[in-house]
Design a protein around this motif. Structure first.
Motif, PDB file in Angstrom:
ATOM      1  N   THR A 243      -7.716  -6.644  -6.767  1.00 15.70           N
ATOM      2  CA  THR A 243      -7.882  -6.171  -8.145  1.00 15.70           C
ATOM      3  C   THR A 243      -6.561  -6.181  -8.890  1.00 15.70           C
ATOM      4  O   THR A 243      -6.495  -6.578 -10.063  1.00 15.70           O
ATOM      5  N   ALA A 244      -5.479  -5.779  -8.212  1.00 19.36           N
ATOM      6  CA  ALA A 244      -4.161  -5.743  -8.857  1.00 19.36           C
ATOM      7  C   ALA A 244      -3.710  -7.129  -9.288  1.00 19.36           C
ATOM      8  O   ALA A 244      -2.989  -7.278 -10.279  1.00 19.36           O
ATOM      9  N   LEU A 245      -4.137  -8.151  -8.563  1.00 21.57           N
ATOM     10  CA  LEU A 245      -3.756  -9.534  -8.883  1.00 21.57           C
ATOM     11  C   LEU A 245      -4.756 -10.222  -9.805  1.00 21.57           C
ATOM     12  O   LEU A 245      -4.561 -11.390 -10.148  1.00 21.57           O
ATOM     13  N   ASP A 246      -5.824  -9.516 -10.198  1.00 22.19           N
ATOM     14  CA  ASP A 246      -6.906 -10.149 -10.974  1.00 22.19           C
ATOM     15  C   ASP A 246      -7.348 -11.424 -10.275  1.00 22.19           C
ATOM     16  O   ASP A 246      -7.509 -12.479 -10.873  1.00 22.19           O
ATOM     17  N   TYR A 247      -7.564 -11.291  -9.000  1.00 25.57           N
ATOM     18  CA  TYR A 247      -7.733 -12.409  -8.076  1.00 25.57           C
ATOM     19  C   TYR A 247      -9.160 -12.956  -8.140  1.00 25.57           C
ATOM     20  O   TYR A 247     -10.116 -12.202  -8.324  1.00 25.57           O
ATOM     21  N   VAL A 248      -9.309 -14.267  -7.952  1.00 28.55           N
ATOM     22  CA  VAL A 248     -10.626 -14.895  -7.793  1.00 28.55           C
ATOM     23  C   VAL A 248     -10.557 -15.810  -6.577  1.00 28.55           C
ATOM     24  O   VAL A 248      -9.750 -16.745  -6.534  1.00 28.55           O
ATOM     25  N   GLY A 249     -11.395 -15.542  -5.589  1.00 32.57           N
ATOM     26  CA  GLY A 249     -11.408 -16.323  -4.362  1.00 32.57           C
ATOM     27  C   GLY A 249     -11.291 -15.424  -3.153  1.00 32.57           C
ATOM     28  O   GLY A 249     -11.412 -14.200  -3.242  1.00 32.57           O
ATOM     29  N   VAL A 250     -11.061 -16.051  -1.995  1.00 29.70           N
ATOM     30  CA  VAL A 250     -10.916 -15.336  -0.728  1.00 29.70           C
ATOM     31  C   VAL A 250      -9.434 -15.139  -0.423  1.00 29.70           C
ATOM     32  O   VAL A 250      -8.617 -16.024  -0.664  1.00 29.70           O
ATOM     33  N   MET A 251      -9.118 -13.982   0.130  1.00 27.71           N
ATOM     34  CA  MET A 251      -7.754 -13.658   0.539  1.00 27.71           C
ATOM     35  C   MET A 251      -7.774 -13.102   1.954  1.00 27.71           C
ATOM     36  O   MET A 251      -8.702 -12.366   2.326  1.00 27.71           O
ATOM     37  N   GLY A 252      -6.737 -13.428   2.738  1.00 26.37           N
ATOM     38  CA  GLY A 252      -6.530 -12.797   4.030  1.00 26.37           C
ATOM     39  C   GLY A 252      -5.410 -11.771   3.921  1.00 26.37           C
ATOM     40  O   GLY A 252      -4.343 -12.062   3.381  1.00 26.37           O
ATOM     41  N   VAL A 253      -5.660 -10.562   4.424  1.00 29.25           N
ATOM     42  CA  VAL A 253      -4.669  -9.489   4.409  1.00 29.25           C
ATOM     43  C   VAL A 253      -4.404  -9.067   5.855  1.00 29.25           C
ATOM     44  O   VAL A 253      -5.311  -8.581   6.539  1.00 29.25           O
ATOM     45  N   VAL A 264       1.010  -3.051   5.772  1.00 30.06           N
ATOM     46  CA  VAL A 264       0.690  -4.431   5.388  1.00 30.06           C
ATOM     47  C   VAL A 264       1.772  -5.365   5.913  1.00 30.06           C
ATOM     48  O   VAL A 264       2.953  -5.184   5.620  1.00 30.06           O
ATOM     49  N   ASN A 265       1.358  -6.370   6.677  1.00 30.43           N
ATOM     50  CA  ASN A 265       2.289  -7.379   7.162  1.00 30.43           C
ATOM     51  C   ASN A 265       2.486  -8.453   6.105  1.00 30.43           C
ATOM     52  O   ASN A 265       3.596  -8.674   5.626  1.00 30.43           O
ATOM     53  N   GLU A 266       1.396  -9.128   5.719  1.00 29.62           N
ATOM     54  CA  GLU A 266       1.489 -10.134   4.666  1.00 29.62           C
ATOM     55  C   GLU A 266       0.111 -10.442   4.114  1.00 29.62           C
ATOM     56  O   GLU A 266      -0.914 -10.072   4.703  1.00 29.62           O
ATOM     57  N   ILE A 267       0.102 -11.142   2.981  1.00 32.04           N
ATOM     58  CA  ILE A 267      -1.145 -11.576   2.383  1.00 32.04           C
ATOM     59  C   ILE A 267      -1.142 -13.103   2.294  1.00 32.04           C
ATOM     60  O   ILE A 267      -0.092 -13.728   2.210  1.00 32.04           O
ATOM     61  N   ALA A 268      -2.325 -13.676   2.332  1.00 37.55           N
ATOM     62  CA  ALA A 268      -2.482 -15.129   2.196  1.00 37.55           C
ATOM     63  C   ALA A 268      -3.553 -15.384   1.136  1.00 37.55           C
ATOM     64  O   ALA A 268      -4.706 -15.020   1.336  1.00 37.55           O
TER      65      ALA A 268
END
Length: 357
Positions: A243-253, A264-268
């Motif tokens: 939500t903070a990124l106004d993201y559209v699609g799939v993300m790995g956290v 949090v290690n990293e996001i992809a």
């Protein structure tokens, strides 16, 4: 209600590796055609409608590619900024530029996550050897030095277990801008695969428990052996990032489970290796979920119907595929790569271990 792109529309995919290959297959199931943009070998092109073989700095090729696509996405993060500017102005582009800017630079990513109030490992920037002592004072030793950009599967990293090793470790990064990260004591590493649609809706899959060998993901097991409350926390955390990124699609956290909670290690900002289990465990896997998100389809709810162990086939492991295929409940995915090399992901298997618990 957002009207999905009509059948026959073209989904452009930057990158021609295994993630692009599986995205192209998922797009075809929804009636779309995939157009791959990849300068090198492209296993994804084997299952795609079209392939543009050109460099990411080829402005004319990028314009022609974008003009042929109804939406553009990507399977890897390291796309040059100038290429992004050109593409974003020529066709709908998801996930957005902001997500790439954050994930392309480890320092920017850490600053972003910390700014959301999320726990991250201690970190400090290293612009050159003169910053090393102060950085390690901030992170403590042992620590790990990482290039800020272009690292993956353990590449672009050097461990520091004692201060006298620090200069030699930094030298292996060959002068690239770097970051020092303190070690985090954790009991497990987990990851959440989550998606956000064009309408702002969010759907997440159950967290998977990851095991790495030599810096490369070896297995992901679902469900992760963590309390139900922690599963909920992990999903809510991922939703907050999207939500903070106004993201559209799939993300790995990727997350560490510690005594005090989740770090949090990293996001992809893409479909993720640790989400491959969804192909055997869910009605809508991560690849279809991504295509749904960027083309305006309703998101699948991510409900899991089976327990699954995903195992990567790395290098010579691919020779085990026929024997694994003979096992009950095993689903084989090979990537069509012509050359087998140590450390190279050649495929994966999903082993269904029972109904969802």
């Amino acid at each position: 209600m957002i009207e999905p792109l009509p059948s026959g529309s073209v989904v452009g995919i930057l990158g021609g590796g295994q993630l692009g290959r599986m995205l192209a297959v998922a797009a075809s199931r929804l009636g779309y055609r995939a157009h791959i943009f990849e300068p090198g070998a492209a296993p994804a092109a084997d299952v795609a409608h079209a392939w543009t073989r050109a460099g990411y700095d080829d402005a004319d090729a990028l314009r022609t590619f974008a003009a042929s696509c109804d939406v553009v996405t990507y399977e890897f993060e390291n796309i040059p900024a100038a290429s992004l500017d050109l593409l974003a102005g020529a066709a709908p582009f998801h996930p957005n530029r902001r997500a790439l800017e954050v994930s392309q630079d480890r320092l920017t990513e850490k600053d972003f996550l910390a700014g959301l109030g999320l726990a991250v490992a201690p970190y400090a920037a290293i612009e050159g050897p003169g910053d090393l002592e102060a950085a390690l004072a901030e992170t403590g030793v042992p620590a790990i030095l990482k290039t800020r950009r272009f690292g993956y599967d353990g590449k672009g990293q050097a461990r520091v277990t004692a201060r006298e090793e620090a200069e030699a470790a930094l030298a292996t990064l060959e002068g690239a801008p770097a970051i020092a990260e303190g070690f985090v004591t954790f009991s497990k590493e987990i990851s959440v695969i989550a998606a956000r649609g064009l309408d702002g809706s969010v759907a997440a899959y159950d967290p998977g428990e990851n095991v790495h060998v030599d810096g490369i993901l070896s297995t992901t097991t679902v469900p992760a052996a963590i309390p139900a409350a922690l599963r909920t926390d992990a999903v809510l955390l991922a939703s907050r990032i999207l939500t903070a990124l106004d993201y559209v699609g799939v993300m790995g956290v990727e997350l560490f489970v510690t005594r005090t909670g989740l770090v949090v290690n990293e996001i992809a900002p893409r479909v993720h290796n640790s989400g491959h289990w969804t192909q055997a465990g869910c009605a809508v896997d991560q690849f279809e979920q991504h295509v749904r998100a960027i083309t305006g389809w309703p998101l699948g709810d991510g409900t899991r119907h089976a327990d699954v162990v995903m195992e990567n086939l790395i290098g010579a492991d691919v020779a085990r595929a026929p024997a694994l295929a003979a096992e009950r409940g095993v689903q084989v995915h090979l990537y069509g790569k012509a050359e087998t090399r140590p450390g190279r992901k050649m495929g994966h298997v999903n082993r269904v271990t029972g109904p969802a618990r």
